[in-house]
Design an enzyme around this catalytic site. Sequence first.
Site, mmCIF file in Angstrom:
data_model
loop_
_atom_site.group_PDB
_atom_site.id
_atom_site.type_symbol
_atom_site.label_atom_id
_atom_site.label_comp_id
_atom_site.label_asym_id
_atom_site.label_seq_id
_atom_site.Cartn_x
_atom_site.Cartn_y
_atom_site.Cartn_z
ATOM 1 N N ALA A 187 39.444 55.534 12.140
ATOM 2 C CA ALA A 187 39.983 56.488 11.165
ATOM 3 C C ALA A 187 39.069 57.704 11.133
ATOM 4 C CB ALA A 187 40.077 55.868 9.776
ATOM 5 N N ASP A 188 39.674 58.877 11.113
ATOM 6 C CA ASP A 188 38.880 60.096 10.979
ATOM 7 C C ASP A 188 38.598 60.411 9.522
ATOM 8 O OD1 ASP A 188 38.465 61.497 13.724
ATOM 9 O OD2 ASP A 188 40.500 60.717 13.794
ATOM 10 N N SER A 189 39.419 59.867 8.631
ATOM 11 C CA SER A 189 39.180 60.032 7.199
ATOM 12 C C SER A 189 40.061 59.051 6.438
ATOM 13 C CB SER A 189 39.500 61.472 6.761
ATOM 14 O OG SER A 189 39.243 61.651 5.382
ATOM 15 N N LEU A 197 43.673 58.979 7.889
ATOM 16 C CA LEU A 197 43.989 60.006 8.875
ATOM 17 C C LEU A 197 43.560 59.513 10.247
ATOM 18 C CD1 LEU A 197 45.017 62.998 9.105
ATOM 19 C CD2 LEU A 197 42.607 63.670 9.075
#
Length: 294
Positions: A187-189, A197
Amino acid sequence: MAAMLTQFEDLAADNTSGATELIQRILALCESGAMGNTYNEIREGLNLLEDAHSSMPSLHTVIQILKSEFLPGLKNADDLEQSLRYIVSLQKILEESGAQIAEKFLSVLERPTRILTISRSSTVISALKKAHKANKLSHLYVLEARPAYEGWRTVRDCSAAGISSTLMVDAAMGEAVQTAEAVVIGADSVSSDGYLLNKTGTLPLAICASEFGLPLYVLCDSLKFSPQTRRDVTIDEHPDSEVIEKEESDAFKVWNRYFEWVPINYVEAFITERGVFPPEELEALSTEETAADE
């Protein structure tokens, strides 16, 4: 100066590496630049990165930390050693977090498992390699993640490590989830309003996994949990030419975004350096971290 800025420009233009991998490279570049007494170059490079990768809030958080805690020490020779120690401590935290996540990932695999992933995450790759060594990964399926094809790098790295692997086109994810036994992504965020995200294609993958009863595990460190909501994050548009060479007579538009939001209710568990948490426990985890910071 030109060489240092070129390396920062390369990081800003990197559209295939995940947030954790980019952060590790930024820290290494800052460390080498500090020893070369390149305060102005590092400051300019960090400003350049601040305008890039808007879809990676965790990366922007690290840049802000570097500008406030690391960069000022480079202006004074007496503070240089402390700034370097700060970089080393951040690198150690990231390294230890990755190792802890990989170890906790093993705890959810009860037997050799067929795993499906998409795109590229250095955290996921490290965990997959550890699972392979522990004989808990029987086969890996990787969705290619067009248009940047990050999945190609993932399958090559894992195959080189001895992992039995298959690269699959994104459109075959429906078939892939019927072949695999678990889905594992990075996950990037993770937003405060209940979304994660990740690379475009993750949402239909999550829906397919849910439909066919596969658990979806998200491997990420605590740095990825953001106080921002998904509406606070700008998702960049990328060039049409990455998808198709348009002719002058073409009147259609091209939608080319690398990232999309996925509701966390599709997730079986988030595996972090602090433990394994179902989605409903994330708010409590975030509260604990805030209290610890205070």
